[in-house]
Scaffold this active site. Structure first.
Site, PDB file in Angstrom:
ATOM      1  CB  SER A  10     -17.925  17.479  83.989  1.00  0.00           C
ATOM      2  OG  SER A  10     -17.961  16.959  82.750  1.00  0.00           O
ATOM      3  N   GLY A  11     -21.227  18.818  83.722  1.00  0.00           N
ATOM      4  CA  GLY A  11     -22.108  19.924  83.453  1.00  0.00           C
ATOM      5  C   GLY A  11     -22.219  21.092  84.278  1.00  0.00           C
ATOM      6  CE  LYS A  32     -22.190   9.198  79.175  1.00  0.00           C
ATOM      7  NZ  LYS A  32     -23.276   8.150  78.943  1.00  0.00           N
ATOM      8  CB  THR A  40     -23.671  22.313  80.277  1.00  0.00           C
ATOM      9  OG1 THR A  40     -24.403  21.701  81.222  1.00  0.00           O
ATOM     10  CG2 THR A  40     -23.218  23.788  80.584  1.00  0.00           C
ATOM     11  N   GLY A  45     -29.493  29.321  73.442  1.00  0.00           N
ATOM     12  CA  GLY A  45     -30.300  30.374  73.805  1.00  0.00           C
ATOM     13  C   GLY A  45     -29.839  31.208  74.863  1.00  0.00           C
ATOM     14  N   GLY A  46     -29.637  30.535  75.981  1.00  0.00           N
ATOM     15  CA  GLY A  46     -29.080  31.315  77.183  1.00  0.00           C
ATOM     16  C   GLY A  46     -29.551  30.922  78.502  1.00  0.00           C
ATOM     17  NE  ARG A 290     -38.163  25.081  73.846  1.00  0.00           N
ATOM     18  CZ  ARG A 290     -36.911  25.101  74.420  1.00  0.00           C
ATOM     19  NH1 ARG A 290     -36.517  23.943  74.996  1.00  0.00           N
ATOM     20  NH2 ARG A 290     -36.019  26.050  74.485  1.00  0.00           N
ATOM     21  CD  GLU A 375     -31.970  17.506  80.340  1.00  0.00           C
ATOM     22  OE1 GLU A 375     -31.014  18.282  80.120  1.00  0.00           O
ATOM     23  OE2 GLU A 375     -32.464  16.900  79.273  1.00  0.00           O
ATOM     24  NE  ARG A 386     -36.162  22.703  79.582  1.00  0.00           N
ATOM     25  CZ  ARG A 386     -35.207  23.424  78.761  1.00  0.00           C
ATOM     26  NH1 ARG A 386     -34.402  24.384  79.293  1.00  0.00           N
ATOM     27  NH2 ARG A 386     -35.069  23.129  77.504  1.00  0.00           N
TER      28      ARG A 386
HETATM   29  P1  FAD Z   1     -25.262  18.030  81.342  1.00  0.00           P
HETATM   30  O1  FAD Z   1     -24.846  19.242  81.255  1.00  0.00           O
HETATM   31  O2  FAD Z   1     -25.983  17.194  80.307  1.00  0.00           O
HETATM   32  O3  FAD Z   1     -23.940  17.083  82.010  1.00  0.00           O
HETATM   33  C1  FAD Z   1     -24.155  16.015  82.272  1.00  0.00           C
HETATM   34  C2  FAD Z   1     -22.724  15.388  82.613  1.00  0.00           C
HETATM   35  O4  FAD Z   1     -22.668  13.979  83.275  1.00  0.00           O
HETATM   36  C3  FAD Z   1     -21.993  15.273  81.372  1.00  0.00           C
HETATM   37  O5  FAD Z   1     -20.391  15.398  81.625  1.00  0.00           O
HETATM   38  C4  FAD Z   1     -21.863  13.590  80.963  1.00  0.00           C
HETATM   39  O6  FAD Z   1     -20.730  13.252  80.203  1.00  0.00           O
HETATM   40  C5  FAD Z   1     -21.853  12.993  82.431  1.00  0.00           C
HETATM   41  N1  FAD Z   1     -22.212  11.684  82.719  1.00  0.00           N
HETATM   42  C6  FAD Z   1     -23.555  11.146  82.096  1.00  0.00           C
HETATM   43  N2  FAD Z   1     -23.588   9.887  82.400  1.00  0.00           N
HETATM   44  C7  FAD Z   1     -22.685   9.608  83.323  1.00  0.00           C
HETATM   45  C8  FAD Z   1     -21.953   8.529  83.731  1.00  0.00           C
HETATM   46  N3  FAD Z   1     -22.400   7.329  84.016  1.00  0.00           N
HETATM   47  N4  FAD Z   1     -20.813   8.524  84.381  1.00  0.00           N
HETATM   48  C9  FAD Z   1     -20.239   9.596  84.478  1.00  0.00           C
HETATM   49  N5  FAD Z   1     -20.543  10.921  83.928  1.00  0.00           N
HETATM   50  C10 FAD Z   1     -21.651  10.869  83.428  1.00  0.00           C
HETATM   51  N6  FAD Z   1     -31.143  25.134  78.506  1.00  0.00           N
HETATM   52  C11 FAD Z   1     -31.211  26.241  78.895  1.00  0.00           C
HETATM   53  O7  FAD Z   1     -31.359  26.755  80.197  1.00  0.00           O
HETATM   54  N7  FAD Z   1     -30.751  27.210  77.965  1.00  0.00           N
HETATM   55  C12 FAD Z   1     -30.404  26.833  76.802  1.00  0.00           C
HETATM   56  O8  FAD Z   1     -30.096  27.871  75.664  1.00  0.00           O
HETATM   57  C13 FAD Z   1     -30.381  25.513  76.429  1.00  0.00           C
HETATM   58  N8  FAD Z   1     -29.875  25.289  75.016  1.00  0.00           N
HETATM   59  C14 FAD Z   1     -29.958  23.723  74.911  1.00  0.00           C
HETATM   60  C15 FAD Z   1     -29.446  23.557  73.574  1.00  0.00           C
HETATM   61  C16 FAD Z   1     -29.096  21.970  73.241  1.00  0.00           C
HETATM   62  C17 FAD Z   1     -28.651  21.783  71.909  1.00  0.00           C
HETATM   63  C18 FAD Z   1     -29.346  21.242  74.263  1.00  0.00           C
HETATM   64  C19 FAD Z   1     -29.093  19.802  74.027  1.00  0.00           C
HETATM   65  C20 FAD Z   1     -29.676  21.602  75.728  1.00  0.00           C
HETATM   66  C21 FAD Z   1     -30.153  22.923  75.848  1.00  0.00           C
HETATM   67  N9  FAD Z   1     -30.561  23.457  76.824  1.00  0.00           N
HETATM   68  C22 FAD Z   1     -30.663  24.699  77.346  1.00  0.00           C
HETATM   69  C23 FAD Z   1     -30.639  22.375  78.234  1.00  0.00           C
HETATM   70  C24 FAD Z   1     -29.522  22.375  78.939  1.00  0.00           C
HETATM   71  O9  FAD Z   1     -28.133  22.552  78.131  1.00  0.00           O
HETATM   72  C25 FAD Z   1     -29.299  21.260  80.022  1.00  0.00           C
HETATM   73  O10 FAD Z   1     -30.475  20.770  80.529  1.00  0.00           O
HETATM   74  C26 FAD Z   1     -28.305  21.616  81.164  1.00  0.00           C
HETATM   75  O11 FAD Z   1     -26.970  21.756  80.651  1.00  0.00           O
HETATM   76  C27 FAD Z   1     -28.156  20.255  82.083  1.00  0.00           C
HETATM   77  O12 FAD Z   1     -26.998  20.470  82.774  1.00  0.00           O
HETATM   78  P2  FAD Z   1     -26.739  19.185  83.645  1.00  0.00           P
HETATM   79  O13 FAD Z   1     -25.108  19.620  84.401  1.00  0.00           O
HETATM   80  O14 FAD Z   1     -27.646  18.654  84.552  1.00  0.00           O
HETATM   81  O15 FAD Z   1     -26.165  18.004  82.602  1.00  0.00           O
HETATM   82  C1  SIN Z   2     -32.659  27.136  72.554  1.00  0.00           C
HETATM   83  O1  SIN Z   2     -31.845  27.709  72.340  1.00  0.00           O
HETATM   84  O2  SIN Z   2     -33.679  27.131  71.606  1.00  0.00           O
HETATM   85  C2  SIN Z   2     -32.755  25.989  73.866  1.00  0.00           C
HETATM   86  C3  SIN Z   2     -33.228  26.786  74.879  1.00  0.00           C
HETATM   87  C4  SIN Z   2     -33.520  25.685  76.060  1.00  0.00           C
HETATM   88  O3  SIN Z   2     -33.687  24.634  75.663  1.00  0.00           O
HETATM   89  O4  SIN Z   2     -33.809  26.128  76.953  1.00  0.00           O
END
Ligand code: FAD
Ligand code: SIN
Length: 538
Positions: A10-11, A32, A40, A45-46, A290, A375, A386
């Site tokens: 749910s990201g 989960k 997410t 940062g954005g 980075r 991701e 990245r």
């Molecule tokens: P996620 O948002 O990680 O969601 C994954 C989901 O899957 C979660 O809900 C999790 O609970 C669920 N899940 C996992 N395993 C299971 C399972 N077995 N069964 C059921 N559910 C499960 N990126 C940017 O572009 N800009 C930023 O500014 C930025 N800042 C960041 C800051 C931080 C602190 C972090 C950690 C990351 C940042 N990133 C940023 C990276 C970015 O947030 C992630 O790459 C992105 O949000 C990933 O989205 P997603 O939907 O793929 O996964």
């Molecule tokens: C950050 O805000 O430094 C994280 C940005 C990113 O991971 O893309």
């Protein structure tokens, strides 16, 4: 339980897909933990995008965003993936605004644009420093209002169900997933011919990480076990600036991120003598990509024996940090640190998984009907490193592209679900409390060994040691897994070992240094390795 679309996670990727797919049929989203628990929601940062005339006036354009992405990716980005994703910047922002996200604007009502490492222009849209939280909340609200979407929290995907696993002799295709319903403790069959893996990354593989607890590489490990191709797992990105907090206890001490956007607004990395040491490594200094900055910090810490370096914002006007980065400012204060008066102590920590389940530019994996987005996937956008703030963009774009492809190529109504008999989950015996202790011991051991042997600077020797120890740990974890009741702890441990082994196996194959994979044994780029590392379980 059956639905037209089964979304795992749910990201930004999972929810964006669900919201759009609901126009074509029933969507079940399982997650989960709570729906808000995701990387997410932690993004600061954005989101990078080139969308307006204002940006063009200051010299930005799509080609420049593409060039920066490819430059960061150190020679192995897939140019077509970069292009299709970057070109969707405007559509992504429109989509998020439609879902209710209010990006910051300046006094002329133009989007306020931030800057981060590796970007040659200001092009990061943000909501102060809690961009991810605003996005996650808006998407959850939108999804919850949609009658075609069912969100099931505390439902843990255990394994994918494929025709090959069931021994059905047709083209290998997805049939659904086994899912642990935490409330009942039962593993249930979720049946769907279209499964979206959107489970995020595996930062928890490392002792120090910016990631939340949910990032245990579950989707990656499930796809691997199901026989999908996995790519480029050696490329784990370390974020240069996590708050270093020696007075805090335990591994979480190093986990609070201080956004790269702070450097984009003039924050400077210095050592304890006040020297801007990053300039010795790259003329872009604190705002180099980075991999370069994280290695420069690692080098500085090892050279001087210091515990950390410092991110200095004390030269910024009083009130600037509180206004532009309120979450960071306030959180640091709760740790007892006033960043307007004292430079912020920082260290690198594992942050982002650039590799993952190999997909094409529509999120298609090597298993029919299984798509990987966000991701967890490896589309080729990031290559060997990245570019900051490209991942939220990728999550949104790939969700929309996956749906477009599914609608075109796969039948999309429940009535078309193929008739197969799927065996119920087989349960083991009860877990005893003693074994819970062993589970947490193994969990800590994996994360420590990955940190010590497989982090910013690698060698063949360290990788071989890590591989040996991981093989033993995998044996122990298998014994837990087959002998006992399935719990989320055991499942995560099993996935953590698998993700660690995939990182080590990929890293061991790359006999060169490229992007964020750096090894002392082969310190230079070698063009014979200028391609993806691919692994597949047969
Ligand atoms: P996620 O948002 O990680 O969601 C994954 C989901 O899957 C979660 O809900 C999790 O609970 C669920 N899940 C996992 N395993 C299971 C399972 N077995 N069964 C059921 N559910 C499960 N990126 C940017 O572009 N800009 C930023 O500014 C930025 N800042 C960041 C800051 C931080 C602190 C972090 C950690 C990351 C940042 N990133 C940023 C990276 C970015 O947030 C992630 O790459 C992105 O949000 C990933 O989205 P997603 O939907 O793929 O996964
Ligand atoms: C950050 O805000 O430094 C994280 C940005 C990113 O991971 O893309």
């Amino acid at each position: 339980m059956q639905s037209d679309f089964l979304v795992i996670g749910s990201g930004i990727a999972g929810l964006t897909f669900a919201i759009h797919a609901a126009k074509f049929g029933s969507v079940t989203v399982i997650t989960k933990g709570k729906a808000i628990e995701s990387n997410t929601a932690w993004a600061q940062g954005g989101i990078s995008a080139v969308l307006s005339e204002t940006q063009r006036e200051i010299g930005d354009n799509i080609e420049s965003h593409i060039a920066d992405t490819i430059d960061a990716g150190a020679g192995i980005c897939k140019e077509n993936a970069v292009r299709v994703i970057v070109e969707e910047g405007k559509a992504t922002i429109d989509d998020l605004v439609n879902a209710g996200v209010a990006f910051d604007k300046d006094k002329n009502n133009n989007y306020s644009l931030g800057k981060e490492g590796g970007h040659s222009q200001r092009r990061i849209l943000h909501c102060k420093d809690t961009t991810g939280f605003e996005i996650a909340n808006s998407l959850i609200d939108t999804a919850k209002k949609n009658k075609n979407i069912t969100i099931l929290e505390e439902h843990f995907a255990v394994d994918l169900i494929t025709s090959a696993k069931l021994g059905i002799a047709t083209e290998d295709r997805i049939l659904g997933a086994y899912v642990l319903d935490e409330a009942s403790g039962k593993v249930k069959i979720f049946r769907s011919d279209k499964v979206l893996l959107a489970t995020g990354g595996c930062g928890k593989v490392y002792l120090y990480t910016t990631n939340p607890d949910s990032s245990t590489g579950d989707g990656l490990a499930m796809a691997w076990r199901a026989g999908a191709t996995i790519s480029n797992m050696e490329f784990v990105q370390f974020h240069p600036t996590c708050f270093y907090n020696p007075s805090a206890q335990g591994a979480e001490a190093r986990s609070f991120l201080v956004s790269e956007a702070v450097r984009g607004e003039g924050g400077i990395l210095i050592n304890d003598k006040g020297e801007e040491f990053t300039k010795q490594h790259d003329p872009r200094g604190s705002l180099a990509p980075r991999d370069i900055v994280a290695r420069a910090i690692d080098h500085e810490i090892k050279k001087t024996g210091a515990q950390c370096v410092y991110l200095d914002v004390t030269h910024k006007p009083k009130g600037f940090m509180k206004e532009r980065f309120p979450h960071i400012y306030e959180t640091l204060l709760t740790f007892g640190h006033d960043c307007e008066t004292y430079p912020i102590p920082v260290v690198p920590a594992a942050h982002y998984q650039c590799g993952g389940v190999a997909t094409d530019t529509h999120g298609k994996t090597t298993i029919r009907g299984l798509y990987a987005i966000g991701e967890v996937a490896c589309t080729g956008l990031h290559g060997a490193n990245r570019l900051a703030s490209n991942s939220l963009l990728e999550g949104n774009v790939m969700a929309r592209r996956a749906l477009e492809n599914i609608v075109k190529t796969l039948p999309h109504t429940k009535t078309n679900l193929s008739p197969v008999t799927i065996p119920d989950w087989e349960y083991g015996d009860a877990t005893t409390p003693d074994e819970q202790v062993l589970i947490s011991h193994n969990w800590d051991e994996i994360r420590r060994l990955m940190w010590d042997y497989v982090s910013i600077v690698r060698t063949d020797n360290r990788l071989q040691r890590a591989a040996r120890r991981l093989r033993n740990l995998r044996k122990e974890v298998r014994e837990f897994y087959w002998g006992h009741t399935v719990t989320s702890d055991i499942l995560e441990l099993r996935n953590l070992v698998a993700a660690s082994m995939l990182i080590v196996d990929c890293a061991s194959r790359r006999k060169e240094s490229r992007g964020i994979h750096y090894t002392l044994d082969y310190p230079k780029k070698n063009e014979t390795f200028a391609s993806d590392t691919e692994l597949r379980r047969f």
